[in-house]
Structures are given as C-alpha cells and as structure tokens.
Design a protein around this motif. Sequence first.
Motif, PDB file in Angstrom:
ATOM      1  N   ASP A 169       0.817  -1.214   0.000  1.00 29.25           N
ATOM      2  CA  ASP A 169       0.000   0.000   0.000  1.00 29.25           C
ATOM      3  C   ASP A 169       0.853   1.268   0.000  1.00 29.25           C
ATOM      4  O   ASP A 169       0.325   2.380   0.082  1.00 29.25           O
ATOM      5  CB  ASP A 169      -0.970  -0.018   1.190  1.00 29.25           C
ATOM      6  N   ARG A 217      -0.782   6.654  -6.293  1.00 33.57           N
ATOM      7  CA  ARG A 217      -1.499   5.386  -6.239  1.00 33.57           C
ATOM      8  C   ARG A 217      -0.612   4.324  -5.578  1.00 33.57           C
ATOM      9  O   ARG A 217       0.619   4.426  -5.576  1.00 33.57           O
ATOM     10  CB  ARG A 217      -1.860   4.912  -7.664  1.00 33.57           C
ATOM     11  N   SER A 220       1.230  -1.447  -5.434  1.00 33.12           N
ATOM     12  CA  SER A 220       0.694  -2.770  -5.766  1.00 33.12           C
ATOM     13  C   SER A 220      -0.042  -2.763  -7.107  1.00 33.12           C
ATOM     14  O   SER A 220      -0.197  -3.804  -7.737  1.00 33.12           O
ATOM     15  CB  SER A 220      -0.265  -3.252  -4.660  1.00 33.12           C
ATOM     16  N   GLU A 221      -0.493  -1.566  -7.547  1.00 35.84           N
ATOM     17  CA  GLU A 221      -1.243  -1.504  -8.798  1.00 35.84           C
ATOM     18  C   GLU A 221      -0.344  -1.554 -10.033  1.00 35.84           C
ATOM     19  O   GLU A 221      -0.829  -1.736 -11.148  1.00 35.84           O
ATOM     20  CB  GLU A 221      -2.102  -0.226  -8.831  1.00 35.84           C
ATOM     21  N   ASP A 225       2.929  -9.019 -10.014  1.00 33.95           N
ATOM     22  CA  ASP A 225       2.353  -9.857  -8.961  1.00 33.95           C
ATOM     23  C   ASP A 225       3.067 -11.201  -8.861  1.00 33.95           C
ATOM     24  O   ASP A 225       3.386 -11.828  -9.865  1.00 33.95           O
ATOM     25  CB  ASP A 225       0.872 -10.146  -9.257  1.00 33.95           C
TER      26      ASP A 225
END
Length: 620
Positions: A169, A217, A220-221, A225
């Motif tokens: 985050d 932002r 993690s976006e 992943d």
Amino acid sequence: MASEIGEIVQFLRLTPPFHTLPDDQVAMLSRRIEVSYARAQDAVTTAGEHNEKLFIVRSGSVELRLAGDDLTARLGAGSCFAYPSLLRGGEVRNTTVAIEDTLLYAIPADDFHRLRTADETFRAFFDDDETSRIRHALEQNRSERARELDVTALDQLVRRGEPVACRPDSSIRDAVRLMHDRNVSTLAICNGGDLVGIFTDKDLRNRVVAAEFALDRPVSEVMTDHPRTLPSHASIAQAMAMMASGAFRHIPLTGQAGELVAILSASDILAFLGSNAIDIGLAIGKAQDPAALVAATSQIPDAFAKMVANGFDARHAMRFTSALGEAAHRRAAELAEKELGPPPVPYALVVFGSLAREEQLVGSDQDNGLVIHDSVDAAGRAYFETLGGRISDLLDAAGFVYCKGGIMAKNAEQRLSLSEWRARYEHWITNPSEDGILRATIFFDMRCVHGPDSLVRDLHRDVVARAAENPIFVSFLARDALRSKIPLGIFRNLVLEKSADGHRVFNAKAQAIMPIIDIARTQALAHGIEAVGTLERLASLAKAGKMASEDAQSLEDAFLFANDLRIAHQSDQIRAGSEPDNAIEPEKLSPLEREYLKDAFAVIRRALDSLRRNFAGGIA
C-alpha cells in the motif's frame, strides 16, 4: 594369475578411455587381454600385414613409422595403437617397433568392435578421423564448463545481503524514492514477511511514466504480482533457464523457510561469469585522464582469468579480451586528442594482428598505426607525430607494451597518408620477397578502432583485391606459412618433432595457432575474401566453396582446441601471479589432451600440405 588380472584392472581404471567403462566391462576386458613382451627393436606390427588386436603400451615405448619409413608417432605407457587397422578391416599401414623393452596389452578385435558399438565415449575416443575426436574434445570441455553452472549455488552470486522492500500500500512516489535512496533497480513488495510482488525500473518506465499513472497510487497496482522465485541454493543454470524462458532479469531468492533473502539480477550472473569485462569496458570508455585509463585496464588480466575459470570458451574469451583492447586503444586516442586539440584532418587509428582479428589475449603488445587523410600538410604531420607518440605511450602505460618490431603509431613509418599506405601495400604485393613477407604478414590483418572507418575499409578492400590478382605474392605467403614446424605429438613430456627427440615446452601459439591463422589468411587473400578473423575467414572460404566445409570445420576445431589449452594455461599463470605466455609444459596436459593435440597437429599438417600443393607450387 589373480594378481595379474588385478593389476590390469587397476591400470585400465587409470587409462583413457577405459577409465569410463562400467565395472563389468573392465572386469571382462581384464580377463580377455593378452599380455606380451617386445624387446627393443622388435616389430609389433608391420605395414602391409593384417592385424586383429588393439594394443596398449603398459610400460616401455614404441615408435610408429608410416609404411615402415616416416616417423609418425612415439608412444609411451597408456597409449593405444593399431586401432586404425581394426577400423579398416585389419590392413596395417604403420610399422610399430619397440624403442626399448616394452610390456604390451592386446585386446581382441571382436571385443574392441563390441565396445565401440555399445559405448559412446569409447567410440568417440577411437573415432576413425581426427576431426571427430577434436570435436568430441571441444564438446567435452564445454560440457565440463556447463557443469560449473550446474553446481554453483545462487547465494554465492548475490551482492546485496538484504533485499530492499516496501509494503504493497506504499505509494509509487514513496517506492521510487526508496529505490533512489537505496540505489537499487528492483524493489521487493512484501506484506509482512511474504513476498507479493516486485517493482523495477522497467515497471517505472512502462507502467508509470509512459502510462502517465498517478504517483500517489499504491505501488501494488503497477508491480509484478507474485513473481517466480528460486531457493537460494538453486544453481546458476536454473536461474539462467528461468530468466531466458520468462524474459525477465530479476528473480527473488528464498531461504529455507521460504523467506525472501535476496533478489538476483542478470548482472549478478554476468559478473560471476566474468563479465565484469562489461564494467571494465565502461570504466575504460569513461576514463577522464591517463591515470583512470591505466587503473581500468589493470583489471583486464583478472577479468580474463575469471572469465576462463567460470566457463568462457576460447571463442568468447578472445572476443571479450579483444573488445577491452579495442576500447583501450580508442580511449587512448581520445585522451591524446583531448591533450593536443582536434586533429587538423580526418585520421583513423588502425590495429593489426590479433586485435584486428579479435583474437587477442592478455599480455599482448601493441600493433597499430595511423591512416591519415591525403589532405594532410606539413603542420598536420607534426600534429600526428605528437599524437601517435602520445597514443603509444598511453597504451604502453595501460599494459599494451611497445611493439619490439616497431609496429606502433609513434614510429613514422606507421603514420602514413592513405595514398602512402596504398603504395606501401602495393610494393609488398608486387615485389614480394621472403624477408619482406616475413615482416609484412601482420599488416594484412587490419581493422579500424577509432576515426572514420572508411579510411581503413577502403584501404583493406584495395589490398585484398590486389593480393587476389597476384599469385606470386600468394605463393610467397604460402611459403611463409610453411615455415611452421608442426609437432607429431607429445612423447614423455617432450614435444615430438619429425627429425629430433623434441623440445621440453610446447608453444601453443607458434606450433598450433599461428599455422592455422596463416593458412586462413593465405587462402582468404588468394580468393579475395575480405574477412579478417581466422574463424570468419574459414567460414567465408567454406561458404564461397573455396575450402571444403569439412576442412574448414576441422581447422576451426583445432584452432579452438589449441586456444582452449593456451587460455587455460594463461589463466593459471595470472592466478599464480606470473606473466602469461604461450609455453605449455607437456606434463601439465592430461593424457586425453595429449591425444587430442596429436589429432589437431594432424589436421594442421594436412592443411599445410594442401597449401603447399595449391599455392606454393609444391615448394616447402
């Protein structure tokens, strides 16, 4: 009898290629082997007769003479002979005579053929031509290097102990700031102790900047992943395969409990493999003064030794070392220009010999010159006299010592205008002499490393065309190549030559590598081929149909095998703190290397015979 069989088993266990056979095969052979004695001067096989045995010298020595006359080899303990006759159906071409009282083991032909059929290594060792055996040796060497990649764990490579990480985050801005502050190109994204992603410089460029993604932002976006991971004890080979298949440059490494312990980068692997050559090349190119240049080039020998130790073969070791040599020459010229001001007319720094062929190793002297535009005047020549001297001095300080033959830009005859170079080559080609050719061959391997490439390219093109039009010049080149004395092999730590007992030391460069360079150069110039590197010339000759593909491949394999030995020898010397040279002591070669070297000599002798027949008018 039981003790004799035990001695045979023990002997076979230490003797190539029997040492690779399974235990049951060795046990079977030990019972089938016939033991015999030959007194000094006794003939074991006679040319023209029929043979049904493979012989192994257990102790003593024998001499092989083709058709009973020409000495072709002397063999000591552990050497095999007479197998070519078995491959020909029994026809013997060499008379084999014991030089001293000799104990021999003999394997029946049926057992020999059965083992050749059943065992690939045995078959490769007793192949019916030298080319296949040398190729087998090269493949074996490469396989052993590959094993280095298989057994070295990744935790030996990583430079940074703890990976730099942030929470998923965290904002992109904070993540990038952390990467900047910690000077890393990859950030681990962890949720507690769990790795959930990685964020890299590449992600920043492609997913944030190029996509105009908001910096506030969560990281993690835009992260990758759940990246693929490897345990830290995994091998380099596993990491290379994963990177190659996934087209990525970073792999998170995990510990025994699955915790993140480091992030491996492609640079870590390259550094391990010796490609700090890349870093050294960058340091050379960025050197701001002579001291920085000398500091950068002083690392070349260690980088070379590391490359060899970590699996680089001859082809790649020569290419990397030559690239660093080229960078040093270019930077020396740039620093000299920086001191003296810009040149008054265009000029090119040209290199000759091994650096031009991209076959340079450590410890080479400098072979270079200046090709100056024809518009140069007296004042310009004075500038280039100072420039040439400064380049040579810088290179000497940087480890590329002055050429004993004076082939360097500080000498006036190496600083010529384009027209003057053309006239010089014209004289060499149209008025060849033995002495002139002896001193001039190196000039026919040329390459521009600084300045307008067109000056050297046009000169080289003219030279190649003129050489191809002059068969007398080519015949002198061929005769110069035929000066080489190719050994028959290695016998009891002596380099065996045709008419003498041999020498203590084998000179890999003079007795194996240079003859192949000379053969490739002569044939290339004779056929108007502009390639400069030896392997490039051989490939071009085969492609043009001027040399049989099999012959070109044989010479390439022999060239690489001899250079493998030379490079390993020099690497050992550097690690021991000695100056590298080309003199290899025969006792430091393995029995297999001696066998393969004998095959390489046979390939070179055949190619020189072809050169004698086709270009030297049959004159040695």
